[in-house]
Design an enzyme around this catalytic site. Structure first.
Site, PDB file in Angstrom:
ATOM      1  N   TYR A  26      67.534  14.581  45.622  1.00 22.16           N
ATOM      2  CA  TYR A  26      66.543  14.319  44.117  1.00 22.16           C
ATOM      3  C   TYR A  26      67.360  16.699  44.564  1.00 22.16           C
ATOM      4  CZ  TYR A  26      63.101  13.499  41.232  1.00 22.16           C
ATOM      5  OH  TYR A  26      62.254  13.039  39.927  1.00 22.16           O
ATOM      6  N   SER A  28      69.433  19.321  42.196  1.00 18.43           N
ATOM      7  CA  SER A  28      69.421  19.580  40.913  1.00 18.43           C
ATOM      8  C   SER A  28      70.341  18.170  39.796  1.00 18.43           C
ATOM      9  CB  SER A  28      70.515  20.587  40.561  1.00 18.43           C
ATOM     10  OG  SER A  28      71.345  20.682  39.585  1.00 18.43           O
ATOM     11  N   ARG A  49      65.202  13.094  52.850  1.00 21.63           N
ATOM     12  CA  ARG A  49      64.621  13.614  53.308  1.00 21.63           C
ATOM     13  C   ARG A  49      63.112  13.715  53.027  1.00 21.63           C
ATOM     14  NH1 ARG A  49      68.597  18.616  55.365  1.00 21.63           N
ATOM     15  NH2 ARG A  49      67.750  19.916  53.505  1.00 21.63           N
ATOM     16  N   GLU A  84      78.748  20.029  51.591  1.00 22.24           N
ATOM     17  CA  GLU A  84      79.170  19.530  52.545  1.00 22.24           C
ATOM     18  C   GLU A  84      78.148  19.048  53.674  1.00 22.24           C
ATOM     19  OE1 GLU A  84      78.253  21.597  50.875  1.00 22.24           O
ATOM     20  OE2 GLU A  84      76.085  22.759  51.535  1.00 22.24           O
ATOM     21  N   HIS A 108      80.624  13.699  42.029  1.00 22.75           N
ATOM     22  CA  HIS A 108      81.942  15.264  42.351  1.00 22.75           C
ATOM     23  C   HIS A 108      83.079  14.321  43.899  1.00 22.75           C
ATOM     24  CE1 HIS A 108      84.761  19.032  43.304  1.00 22.75           C
ATOM     25  NE2 HIS A 108      83.658  19.195  44.498  1.00 22.75           N
ATOM     26  N   GLY A 134      72.186  20.431  36.049  1.00 25.13           N
ATOM     27  CA  GLY A 134      71.458  18.755  36.494  1.00 25.13           C
ATOM     28  C   GLY A 134      69.983  19.211  35.305  1.00 25.13           C
ATOM     29  N   GLU A 195      86.537  26.743  39.015  1.00 24.87           N
ATOM     30  CA  GLU A 195      85.022  27.851  40.298  1.00 24.87           C
ATOM     31  C   GLU A 195      85.467  28.667  40.668  1.00 24.87           C
ATOM     32  OE1 GLU A 195      83.508  24.549  41.414  1.00 24.87           O
ATOM     33  OE2 GLU A 195      84.179  24.636  43.417  1.00 24.87           O
TER      34      GLU A 195
HETATM   35  P1  NDP Z   1      71.490  20.019  45.207  1.00 22.35           P
HETATM   36  O1  NDP Z   1      71.789  21.226  46.340  1.00 22.35           O
HETATM   37  O2  NDP Z   1      70.718  20.841  43.831  1.00 22.35           O
HETATM   38  O3  NDP Z   1      70.465  19.392  45.695  1.00 22.35           O
HETATM   39  C1  NDP Z   1      71.005  18.639  47.277  1.00 22.35           C
HETATM   40  C2  NDP Z   1      69.651  17.355  47.620  1.00 22.35           C
HETATM   41  O4  NDP Z   1      70.330  16.586  48.717  1.00 22.35           O
HETATM   42  C3  NDP Z   1      68.440  17.515  47.676  1.00 22.35           C
HETATM   43  O5  NDP Z   1      67.438  17.458  47.095  1.00 22.35           O
HETATM   44  C4  NDP Z   1      67.734  17.934  49.118  1.00 22.35           C
HETATM   45  O6  NDP Z   1      67.217  17.825  49.112  1.00 22.35           O
HETATM   46  C5  NDP Z   1      68.513  16.419  49.116  1.00 22.35           C
HETATM   47  N1  NDP Z   1      69.466  16.707  51.245  1.00 22.35           N
HETATM   48  C6  NDP Z   1      70.245  17.497  51.199  1.00 22.35           C
HETATM   49  N2  NDP Z   1      70.463  17.420  52.348  1.00 22.35           N
HETATM   50  C7  NDP Z   1      69.559  16.082  52.907  1.00 22.35           C
HETATM   51  C8  NDP Z   1      70.103  15.359  53.682  1.00 22.35           C
HETATM   52  N3  NDP Z   1      70.423  15.815  55.137  1.00 22.35           N
HETATM   53  N4  NDP Z   1      69.418  14.332  53.749  1.00 22.35           N
HETATM   54  C9  NDP Z   1      68.702  13.520  52.222  1.00 22.35           C
HETATM   55  N5  NDP Z   1      69.119  14.017  51.718  1.00 22.35           N
HETATM   56  C10 NDP Z   1      68.943  15.850  51.760  1.00 22.35           C
HETATM   57  O7  NDP Z   1      72.825  19.092  44.743  1.00 22.35           O
HETATM   58  P2  NDP Z   1      73.473  19.050  43.221  1.00 22.35           P
HETATM   59  O8  NDP Z   1      72.674  18.221  42.758  1.00 22.35           O
HETATM   60  O9  NDP Z   1      73.911  20.602  42.799  1.00 22.35           O
HETATM   61  O10 NDP Z   1      74.592  18.881  43.869  1.00 22.35           O
HETATM   62  C11 NDP Z   1      74.911  17.087  44.258  1.00 22.35           C
HETATM   63  C12 NDP Z   1      76.197  16.723  43.839  1.00 22.35           C
HETATM   64  O11 NDP Z   1      76.936  16.873  42.288  1.00 22.35           O
HETATM   65  C13 NDP Z   1      76.875  17.255  44.695  1.00 22.35           C
HETATM   66  O12 NDP Z   1      78.314  16.503  44.655  1.00 22.35           O
HETATM   67  C14 NDP Z   1      77.831  18.665  43.326  1.00 22.35           C
HETATM   68  O13 NDP Z   1      79.177  18.936  43.831  1.00 22.35           O
HETATM   69  C15 NDP Z   1      77.864  17.159  41.897  1.00 22.35           C
HETATM   70  N6  NDP Z   1      77.860  18.206  40.979  1.00 22.35           N
HETATM   71  C16 NDP Z   1      76.555  18.473  40.864  1.00 22.35           C
HETATM   72  C17 NDP Z   1      76.357  19.516  39.473  1.00 22.35           C
HETATM   73  C18 NDP Z   1      74.769  20.332  39.504  1.00 22.35           C
HETATM   74  O14 NDP Z   1      74.579  20.165  38.158  1.00 22.35           O
HETATM   75  N7  NDP Z   1      74.310  21.208  40.333  1.00 22.35           N
HETATM   76  C19 NDP Z   1      77.367  19.501  38.195  1.00 22.35           C
HETATM   77  C20 NDP Z   1      78.323  17.909  38.633  1.00 22.35           C
HETATM   78  C21 NDP Z   1      77.988  18.260  39.824  1.00 22.35           C
HETATM   79  P3  NDP Z   1      65.882  18.951  49.877  1.00 22.35           P
HETATM   80  O15 NDP Z   1      65.341  19.730  49.559  1.00 22.35           O
HETATM   81  O16 NDP Z   1      64.647  18.320  51.605  1.00 22.35           O
HETATM   82  O17 NDP Z   1      66.857  20.030  51.325  1.00 22.35           O
HETATM   83 MG    MG Z   2      82.552  22.546  38.343  1.00 23.80          MG
END
Ligand code: NDP
Ligand code: MG
Length: 339
Positions: A26, A28, A49, A84, A108, A134, A195
């Site tokens: 949850y 971006s 989490r 990752e 992605h 997002g 990028e």
């Molecule tokens: P963010 O870093 O913004 O968010 C990641 C989310 O994952 C957070 O809610 C985080 O929660 C949660 N998370 C991290 N580790 C765990 C875990 N071990 N278990 C459960 N939840 C976890 O990511 P993005 O939204 O930027 O990216 C998500 C995907 O979207 C990627 O594949 C990215 O490449 C793709 N993407 C992103 C874009 C963007 O605008 N940013 C654009 C297009 C694609 P916590 O707060 O607990 O860390």
């Molecule tokens: Mg890109």
């Protein structure tokens, strides 16, 4: 146009109607997609989490659950953790709990394309990749518009994977702006190339090198900052709005002439060769391995690069100058998740 753009009227199937979505993560994209899909009338569960994102999902009126629980009865599981950690979360929490035949979605293609995640054979594996951050996706959805998206599939178990990807993109508001078809391979490789070479890596290196040349020659860091970094946005806006032509039309003949004659000397054959090398390392998986190795090693290299960047003279001078220009932070309201 060699690639067809699709709009709302072009997405007419209903394979996702009544389906339950689970958003894993949850951040971006997770917060934007979960809210957009809920507003489009879908049953949405958020899997995260405990912590910051969990609390944010609660504030937004969701009933967030641990990932292992959230995925259990979902028909579509959209993976939106950082790339990752995605394979670990998938292996430990998603795979053992995935409903047979559930659709797996990604924004992605990294993990699927490089086989960090190997989805079950009976799942459709789809991509819905918004071409914007997002917060912009969420804001434009609420304004009745959207951000364009790429759609595609990696695995088509049901025979309807592509339709599902388009329907998902439409529900996220993207079909109001335009949908473009892609594959996991194309999206992953192009995104990484862009990028690394142009948007982030190329641009920051260009700015940094320009700043160094000016300051090493005795020009003031403040003026150098304005010259090579601050003005970058103004130029990028013109290119975004009307291509190189609009940018050149808006600038002086002096600057146009200098730009045509000098630019290709600065970014010339050596840069092209370096870009080709980067593309090769993306295509053969070397970059993906290097990145995942650094993650498994505690992101030692990534953190060292970040520290260097933050302590550079350019960063420091820039921070001081921007603090005196509050108007440049207008965009901030779109760059942090909404409460
Ligand atoms: P963010 O870093 O913004 O968010 C990641 C989310 O994952 C957070 O809610 C985080 O929660 C949660 N998370 C991290 N580790 C765990 C875990 N071990 N278990 C459960 N939840 C976890 O990511 P993005 O939204 O930027 O990216 C998500 C995907 O979207 C990627 O594949 C990215 O490449 C793709 N993407 C992103 C874009 C963007 O605008 N940013 C654009 C297009 C694609 P916590 O707060 O607990 O860390
Ligand atoms: Mg890109």
């Amino acid at each position: 146009m060699t690639v067809e753009m699709l709009y709302e009227k072009d997405v007419t199937t209903n394979y996702l109607q009544g389906k339950k979505f689970c958003f894993v993560g949850y951040g971006s994209q997770g917060h934007a997609q979960a809210n957009n899909l809920r507003d489009s009338g879908f049953d949405v569960v958020v899997g995260v989490r405990p912590g910051k994102s969990f609390e944010a999902a609660k504030r937004d009126g969701f009933d967030p659950k641990p990932v292992a629980e959230a995925v259990k009865d979902a028909d579509v599981v959209q993976m939106l953790t950082p790339d990752e950690v995605m394979a670990e979360v998938y292996k430990n929490e998603v795979e053992p709990n995935l409903k047979p035949g559930a659709t797996l979605g990604f924004s992605h293609g990294f993990n699927v394309h490089y086989k960090e995640i190997v989805p079950p054979k009976d799942s459709d594996v789809i991509m819905m990749a918004p071409k914007g951050p997002g917060n912009l996706c969420r804001r434009t959805y609420k304004e009745g518009f959207g951000v364009p998206a790429l759609y595609g599939y990696y695995q088509d178990a049901s025979g309807h994977a592509e339709d599902k990807a388009k329907e998902f993109a439409k529900a996220n508001g993207a079909a109001r702006a335009g949908l473009l078809k892609t594959t996991f391979k194309e999206e992953t490789e192009e995104d990484l190339f862009g990028e690394q070479n142009v948007l982030m890596g190329g641009l920051t290196s260009l700015i940094e090198t320009g700043f160094e040349v000016l300051t090493e020659a005795g020009y003031s860091p403040e003026l150098a900052y304005f010259e090579v970094q601050h003005e970058m946005k103004l130029i990028a806006d013109l290119i975004y709005e009307g291509g190189f032509k609009k940018m050149y039309d808006d600038c002086s003949n002096t600057s146009d002439f200098g730009s045509y004659t000098v630019g290709p000397k600065v970014v010339g054959e050596a840069s092209k060769q370096a870009m080709k090398e980067s593309l090769k390392r993306i295509q053969d998986g070397t970059f993906a391995k290097e990145f995942m190795d650094d993650y498994r090693n505690g992101f030692k290299r990534l953190n060292a690069y970040k520290k260097d960047m933050e302590s550079s003279q350019l960063s420091k001078v820039g921070a001081e100058l921007r603090a005196r220009m509050p108007f440049v932070n207008e965009a901030d309201k779109y760059s942090t998740p909404e409460a």
